[in-house]
Design a protein around this motif. Structure first.
Motif, PDB file in Angstrom:
ATOM      1  N   MET A   1       0.836  -1.198   0.000  1.00  0.00           N
ATOM      2  CA  MET A   1       0.000   0.000   0.000  1.00  0.00           C
ATOM      3  C   MET A   1       0.879   1.259   0.000  1.00  0.00           C
ATOM      4  O   MET A   1       0.781   2.089  -0.893  1.00  0.00           O
ATOM      5  CB  MET A   1      -0.922  -0.034   1.222  1.00  0.00           C
ATOM      6  N   ILE A   2       1.750   1.348   1.024  1.00  0.00           N
ATOM      7  CA  ILE A   2       2.614   2.520   1.135  1.00  0.00           C
ATOM      8  C   ILE A   2       3.655   2.517   0.017  1.00  0.00           C
ATOM      9  O   ILE A   2       3.915   3.552  -0.607  1.00  0.00           O
ATOM     10  CB  ILE A   2       3.280   2.569   2.524  1.00  0.00           C
ATOM     11  N   VAL A   3       4.216   1.341  -0.246  1.00  0.00           N
ATOM     12  CA  VAL A   3       5.228   1.239  -1.313  1.00  0.00           C
ATOM     13  C   VAL A   3       4.601   1.622  -2.650  1.00  0.00           C
ATOM     14  O   VAL A   3       5.170   2.399  -3.420  1.00  0.00           O
ATOM     15  CB  VAL A   3       5.806  -0.198  -1.364  1.00  0.00           C
ATOM     16  N   SER A   4       3.427   1.095  -2.909  1.00  0.00           N
ATOM     17  CA  SER A   4       2.732   1.426  -4.163  1.00  0.00           C
ATOM     18  C   SER A   4       2.435   2.922  -4.244  1.00  0.00           C
ATOM     19  O   SER A   4       2.563   3.526  -5.308  1.00  0.00           O
ATOM     20  CB  SER A   4       1.420   0.645  -4.268  1.00  0.00           C
ATOM     21  N   ALA A   5       2.049   3.504  -3.114  1.00  0.00           N
ATOM     22  CA  ALA A   5       1.740   4.937  -3.084  1.00  0.00           C
ATOM     23  C   ALA A   5       2.986   5.762  -3.389  1.00  0.00           C
ATOM     24  O   ALA A   5       2.925   6.741  -4.154  1.00  0.00           O
ATOM     25  CB  ALA A   5       1.176   5.314  -1.720  1.00  0.00           C
ATOM     26  N   ILE A   6       4.127   5.370  -2.831  1.00  0.00           N
ATOM     27  CA  ILE A   6       5.380   6.098  -3.076  1.00  0.00           C
ATOM     28  C   ILE A   6       5.774   5.989  -4.553  1.00  0.00           C
ATOM     29  O   ILE A   6       6.129   6.980  -5.189  1.00  0.00           O
ATOM     30  CB  ILE A   6       6.507   5.560  -2.163  1.00  0.00           C
ATOM     31  N   ILE A   7       5.681   4.780  -5.083  1.00  0.00           N
ATOM     32  CA  ILE A   7       6.032   4.574  -6.491  1.00  0.00           C
ATOM     33  C   ILE A   7       5.091   5.372  -7.388  1.00  0.00           C
ATOM     34  O   ILE A   7       5.516   5.991  -8.368  1.00  0.00           O
ATOM     35  CB  ILE A   7       5.967   3.069  -6.853  1.00  0.00           C
ATOM     36  N   THR A   8       3.819   5.367  -7.048  1.00  0.00           N
ATOM     37  CA  THR A   8       2.841   6.135  -7.830  1.00  0.00           C
ATOM     38  C   THR A   8       3.136   7.624  -7.759  1.00  0.00           C
ATOM     39  O   THR A   8       3.020   8.341  -8.757  1.00  0.00           O
ATOM     40  CB  THR A   8       1.413   5.853  -7.313  1.00  0.00           C
ATOM     41  N   LEU A   9       3.552   8.085  -6.582  1.00  0.00           N
ATOM     42  CA  LEU A   9       3.903   9.496  -6.414  1.00  0.00           C
ATOM     43  C   LEU A   9       5.111   9.859  -7.282  1.00  0.00           C
ATOM     44  O   LEU A   9       5.115  10.878  -7.984  1.00  0.00           O
ATOM     45  CB  LEU A   9       4.206   9.778  -4.935  1.00  0.00           C
ATOM     46  N   ILE A  10       6.123   8.998  -7.244  1.00  0.00           N
ATOM     47  CA  ILE A  10       7.314   9.218  -8.073  1.00  0.00           C
ATOM     48  C   ILE A  10       6.922   9.230  -9.550  1.00  0.00           C
ATOM     49  O   ILE A  10       7.369  10.071 -10.331  1.00  0.00           O
ATOM     50  CB  ILE A  10       8.384   8.129  -7.800  1.00  0.00           C
ATOM     51  N   TYR A  11       6.067   8.291  -9.905  1.00  0.00           N
ATOM     52  CA  TYR A  11       5.595   8.216 -11.287  1.00  0.00           C
ATOM     53  C   TYR A  11       4.911   9.529 -11.686  1.00  0.00           C
ATOM     54  O   TYR A  11       5.165  10.069 -12.763  1.00  0.00           O
ATOM     55  CB  TYR A  11       4.627   7.041 -11.446  1.00  0.00           C
TER      56      TYR A  11
END
Lengths: 87, 363
Positions: A1-11
């Motif tokens: 959840m958090i990892v996906s959110a960070i990656i999505t933010l970077i994206y």
């Protein structure tokens, strides 16, 4: 959840920042460039018969890695010293 | 103190939300799958339709595909009146034919016993099928071996089949494909399901399965058409109908989970934290990777990438342009020894430079 959110933010950040770049057409290297590389390859190969270019490459890589590590260490220590109460 | 209490209540609330979603994440319908938490009495419900006038009696068939579970399943069925149940033992694949019924809107409950001792999460795949008295279709299954090579984290199973599986009324059947890893039974995710709503002739399925690299797998592929109006036609496999390709993609690690005691709050918090950091899906990774690939070809980064690629193609052992460099006796007698000596000199000089560098290093 958090990892996906960070990656999505970077994206999202990369997506917005690189928007002007993505509107450009893909780079295509000219044929003269590749032919010049091929020509240079022949001379470099000849030169490699006398001078160990692969050894020079390895030494240069090692040297740059060591210098990079030293520089990174100095940078981190400099940042730490910016923290109040740290000298 | 109030803040601490609020945070504590929030954590407990988050945990219970997560825990409940694990325990009752059930699939509904005549086919599907569910992830059940061990140690929790869970069920999958599926309402079965009324028998039609043309099919006054129904033969029900249920097939389980479960993971490491070694206990017994309870299959409970009822038409709203009397509740009947039967036990289906063992994990893996179980098939059970329910008694013929004459009428009624039945429902089924697949229930795990509450006394099993296995750990982790159970993935249960089930197919509930029914037909008239002329139940004829059987699933196509074939066991194949496949070695997952190194540098790959995902196995894509591809299956192609032909057959007369569309019904007589022009409505296509729904077909399900299951892939079962028969080798690694300790892995909870030993079964995975492909698309379930493919229609049309010569259907190609693609399954993606996170496999362990450089490991030999034995898979079983099962193809099943579950539409109630499935005709008497057959699903025919073609020669070499399953093939594998591997992709070097990101893989999501399995979400672990601890069996927590009733009042073991610390264990709940750990499980909650694990869940919070669980990637969930690979979409974000794949999208970022795709975006970076796109940028790599755009100016000015594209020029740098192009130069790096071109320089990487330089081969020091390519045919020399200068003819005298190709003269073997000259190389053997003069140039090669000279080159070897020069290599030693360069390494020694480098060691000396590094030594002096560290000797005077100011940190």
């Amino acid at each position: 959840m958090i990892v996906s959110a960070i990656i999505t933010l970077i994206y999202g950040i990369v997506f917005v920042v690189t928007y002007p770049l993505r509107s450009l057409t893909d780079v295509t290297m000219s044929s003269s460039f590749s032919s010049s590389i091929t020509t240079a390859n022949g001379y470099i190969s000849s030169f490699n018969n006398f001078v160990p270019l692969d050894t020079i490459g390895q030494i240069l890589t090692l040297f740059l890695a060591i210098e990079g590590a030293v520089l990174t260490y100095k940078l981190i220590m400099w940042l730490i010293r910016r923290i109040p109460t740290q000298s | 103190m109030k803040k601490i209490l609020k945070i504590f209540i929030l954590i407990i609330a988050v945990f219970f939300t997560i825990n409940n979603s694990f325990a009752y994440d059930s699939g509904y319908g005549t086919q599907g799958y569910a992830t059940l938490s061990s140690g929790v009495l869970s069920s999958i419900c599926s309402a079965m339709p009324n028998p039609s006038a043309s099919s006054p009696s129904l033969n029900w068939q249920i097939e389980f595909y479960s993971g490491t579970y070694s206990g017994s399943h309870s299959l409970i069925y009822s038409n709203g009146g009397a509740v009947n149940h039967t036990c289906i033992s063992t994990g893996g694949i179980d098939s059970y034919t329910l008694p013929t019924v004459s009428a009624g809107n039945y429902f089924l409950v697949i229930q795990y016993g509450n006394n099993h001792n296995d750990t982790g999460f159970q993935q249960v795949y089930f197919i509930l099928s029914y037909s008239g008295t002329t139940w004829t279709q059987t699933p196509i299954s074939e066991t194949i071996s496949h070695t997952t090579p190194a540098n790959s984290s995902t196995v894509s199973a591809y299956v192609n089949f032909t057959g007369t599986y569309n019904n007589l009324n022009g409505t296509y059947d729904t077909v399900i494909m299951l892939m079962e890893d028969l080798t690694h039974t300790s892995n909870p995710t030993i079964v995975f399901v492909c698309d379930t709503a493919k229609t049309g002739a010569n259907i190609a399925y693609n399954c993606n399965y996170n496999a362990i690299v450089n490991t030999n797998y034995h898979y079983k592929a099962i193809l099943w058409a579950s539409n109630q109006s499935f005709p008497s036609g057959t699903l025919e496999d073609t020669s070499g109908w399953i093939s594998f390709t591997t992709n070097d993609t990101y893989s999501i690690p399995q979400l672990g989970g601890n069996n927590c005691g009733t009042f073991d709050v610390g264990c709940y918090v750990v499980n909650g934290i694990k869940y919070l950091f669980y990637p969930g899906d690979l979409t974000s990774f794949d999208k970022l990777n795709e975006l970076l690939d796109t940028i790599k070809n755009k100016p000015p980064i594209g020029y740098i990438s192009g130069i790096i690629t071109a320089l990487g193609s330089i081969d020091l052992n390519a045919t020399p342009t200068l003819t005298f460099a190709q003269f073997t006796p000259l190389n053997n007698l003069i140039f090669n020894p000279l080159r070897t000596g020069l290599s030693w000199v360069l390494w020694v000089a480098f060691a000396f430079v590094i030594f002096k560098r560290f000797q005077h290093l100011q940190i």
